[in-house]
Design a protein around this motif. Structure first.
Motif, PDB file in Angstrom:
ATOM      1  N   LEU A   1       0.819  -1.211   0.000  1.00 31.02           N
ATOM      2  CA  LEU A   1       0.000   0.000   0.000  1.00 31.02           C
ATOM      3  C   LEU A   1       0.856   1.266   0.000  1.00 31.02           C
ATOM      4  N   THR A   2       1.898   1.287   0.833  1.00 31.30           N
ATOM      5  CA  THR A   2       2.731   2.490   0.911  1.00 31.30           C
ATOM      6  C   THR A   2       3.459   2.740  -0.402  1.00 31.30           C
TER       7      THR A   2
ATOM      8  N   SER B   1       3.319  16.132  -4.251  1.00 32.27           N
ATOM      9  CA  SER B   1       4.004  15.706  -3.037  1.00 32.27           C
ATOM     10  C   SER B   1       2.991  15.160  -2.026  1.00 32.27           C
ATOM     11  N   MET B   2       3.317  14.027  -1.433  1.00 37.42           N
ATOM     12  CA  MET B   2       2.456  13.461  -0.397  1.00 37.42           C
ATOM     13  C   MET B   2       2.657  14.209   0.911  1.00 37.42           C
ATOM     14  N   PRO B   3       1.587  14.453   1.665  1.00 32.14           N
ATOM     15  CA  PRO B   3       1.751  15.012   3.012  1.00 32.14           C
ATOM     16  C   PRO B   3       2.567  14.060   3.880  1.00 32.14           C
ATOM     17  N   VAL B   4       3.582  14.570   4.562  1.00 29.51           N
ATOM     18  CA  VAL B   4       4.437  13.667   5.349  1.00 29.51           C
ATOM     19  C   VAL B   4       3.648  12.994   6.463  1.00 29.51           C
ATOM     20  N   GLY B   5       2.601  13.668   6.948  1.00 31.35           N
ATOM     21  CA  GLY B   5       1.820  13.102   8.038  1.00 31.35           C
ATOM     22  C   GLY B   5       0.620  12.308   7.590  1.00 31.35           C
TER      23      GLY B   5
ATOM     24  N   GLY C   1       2.231   7.818   4.971  1.00 30.85           N
ATOM     25  CA  GLY C   1       3.078   9.002   4.953  1.00 30.85           C
ATOM     26  C   GLY C   1       4.458   8.730   5.523  1.00 30.85           C
ATOM     27  N   ASN C   2       5.399   9.584   5.147  1.00 29.86           N
ATOM     28  CA  ASN C   2       6.779   9.401   5.604  1.00 29.86           C
ATOM     29  C   ASN C   2       6.900   9.555   7.116  1.00 29.86           C
ATOM     30  N   ALA C   3       5.984  10.317   7.719  1.00 30.03           N
ATOM     31  CA  ALA C   3       6.036  10.537   9.165  1.00 30.03           C
ATOM     32  C   ALA C   3       4.990   9.724   9.924  1.00 30.03           C
TER      33      ALA C   3
END
Length: 537
Positions: free
Chosen positions: A268-269, A282-286, A291-293
């Protein structure tokens, strides 16, 4: 046995209505293959006759042999016409796909105001259009537009629209919260009422105008809906559609519904990030789950607990959705953060190691200068590896020069770089659209002859943050560069009162980090100046 939920992806149709999102036919085909690999059940490709991109998509998608059902989109026939004479319906039937989604009005206000026809004619439009698809042996999905608003205004008419679609043979009745203004308790109550009145399977299609699209989709499923429509990363018009990247794990991991095979949900990621890359958004980091965060930890107390048991501050194991835990390091970080990050990299970092305290002090000093490592994992890794003697000197950036020339209103940027690569001097130049692009091109030109895989890497995001605005043009800036090879994404940072110097630092770190994982470079003979990119300047 768990209840199965059908996942209907409309990224290629409804998702492209989002501001700033435009996909070519090639883009749509790439995303369709990625969605198919994820395991969604339906992929809505667009309207087969609305534009040349969609026409090309439906022609070419047949050759991909996807497991998902590729679905065409259209609307009910025009008022006071025949379904088999409606050009849009005919193109859908001729598109060669097994299923189609037709949108029809279920709010009496829309029938009178938007369609400007009678309630009875709208019912006939719905019946005739669905019946036409069934005569063509197609699976018919009826998207009941503005259903919840219509139900609240005139429940009997909204239900009569669904009955007409059901009587015509609709395989799915999808209830749409088109304006995105309905609350979860309302969704649950209304879906429950529909389930009691009708026998056809129910689907849900929500929008995120109240930040409730995911919650509303879950409420609908709990009330009996068995198909969920949405988009990857929640792309869509206005505030977006329901985000499948949150809905799928919530349904499967939290509520024990079956949406995707276990091995597929672990992609999924990577799917979310791939679609983001193709869409150039750009994906929201949160962003939840992917998300990356989503599984990033910064506070020292949190990290100390995470090292004992990740369940202390993580609601699921990130690997279940293909994400990973990240330990952020900053001036707020405790010793646990450094130890965890170092151990993640296989470095000999522990509380008794004097270098651990030294590197903590170094990081805090750098962040005081303006560096930010929580958003630049690659620069942090290089810093740690350098401190513990675990870095490989793949190249040394010795110097660079920038030339700017404006001729007849056209600005030309040229970068000249001098590198030492494996003991060999490389002196080369390249032009670019601007100074940063020129530096990027010059570095690539110098390195690609040693490391051909450099061609697979590109800069995906570039941000500049100004400190101390009161210093105006003399202010210090922080540059964050995000790079990707479509499989991995990494970020690096540079800080200086000169934006070009800060960009150079971040670019050099980006290439250094990328080369850590590459195989042995090609051997380049020193006496081959052309191969080395030497230029006369």
């Amino acid at each position: 046995m768990n209840t199965s939920i059908s996942i209907f992806d409309t990224t290629l149709r409804d998702g492209t209505q989002g501001e700033g999102i435009s996909l070519s036919a090639d883009d749509k085909l790439k995303i369709a293959q990625k969605l198919d690999a994820l395991g969604v059940h339906y992929i809505e490709g667009g309207n087969p006759g609305s534009n040349s991109k969609d026409i090309e998509f439906f022609q070419r998608v047949k050759t991909l042999n996807l497991q998902a059902k590729v679905t065409a989109f259209g609307s009910t026939r025009r008022k006071f016409s025949e379904a088999d004479q409606d050009a849009s319906l005919v193109r859908i039937a001729e598109s060669g796909v097994p299923a189609a989604t037709l949108v029809g009005k279920s709010w009496d206000f829309h029938v009178h105001t938007a369609l400007q026809t009678t309630l009875e004619e709208n019912l006939a439009m719905v019946y005739d259009s669905i019946a036409y698809l069934k005569r063509k042996q197609m699976e018919a999905i009826f998207d009941s537009e503005h259903f919840f608003d219509g139900f609240k205004n005139n429940p009997e008419y909204a239900l009569s629209v669904l009955r007409k679609a059901q009587d015509a043979g609709a395989d799915w009745l999808v209830l749409c919260d088109t304006n995105g203004g309905t609350l979860p308790n309302e969704i649950h109550d209304i879906v429950s009422r529909v389930r009691a009145e009708l026998t056809a399977p129910i689907g849900i299609h929500t929008h995120n105008d109240c930040e409730l699209a995911v919650a509303n989709s879950l409420a609908a499923v709990q009330a009996g809906a068995r198909q969920v429509q949405g988009t990857i990363n929640g792309y869509g018009e206005r505030c977006g559609n329901a985000n499948l990247c949150s809905i799928i794990p919530n349904l499967q991991l939290k509520l024990n519904y079956d949406c995707l095979p276990e091995d597929r949900i672990r992609t999924l990621t990577s799917t979310a990030r791939y679609v983001s890359e193709i869409a150039n958004v750009s994906m929201p980091v949160g962003q939840a789950y992917v998300g990356n965060a989503a599984f990033a930890h910064k506070g020292g107390i949190h990290v100390s607990a995470i090292m004992k048991d990740s369940k202390t501050y993580e609601h699921i194991a990130p690997e279940l959705v293909g994400n990973k835990q990240r330990i952020l390091v900053s001036e707020l970080a405790g010793q646990s953060n450094i130890i965890s990050k170092g151990q993640e990299l296989g470095l000999d970092v522990n509380a008794n190691n004097e270098k651990t305290k030294e590197i903590m002090d170094r990081i805090k000093e750098l962040e005081h200068q303006g560096y930010q490592f929580e958003g630049a994992d690659a620069s942090l890794e290089l810093l740690l590896r350098d401190a513990f003697g675990q870095s490989e000197e793949v190249f040394v950036a010795e110097s660079y020069k920038m030339l700017m020339d404006s001729t007849h209103g056209n600005m030309l940027s040229e970068a000249i770089v001098r590198l030492n690569v494996l003991g060999q001097q490389v002196y080369t130049a390249a032009e670019g659209n601007g100074p940063v692009n020129a530096l990027d091109n010059a570095l690539r030109k110098a390195l690609v002859q040693f490391y051909p895989k450099i061609n697979e890497i590109h800069l995906s995001d570039y941000k500049v943050r100004v400190f101390d605005e009161k210093d105006a043009t003399a202010a210090k800036v922080r540059v964050l560069v995000e790079s990707t090879d479509q499989q991995n994404t990494w970020s690096t940072v540079g800080v200086s009162s000169n934006v070009i110097e800060a960009s150079w630092e971040a670019l050099v770190d980006s290439f250094r980090y990328a080369l850590l994982g590459m195989s042995n470079p090609e051997t380049v003979p020193v006496d081959n100046p052309e191969r080395l990119g030497l230029v006369n300047l």
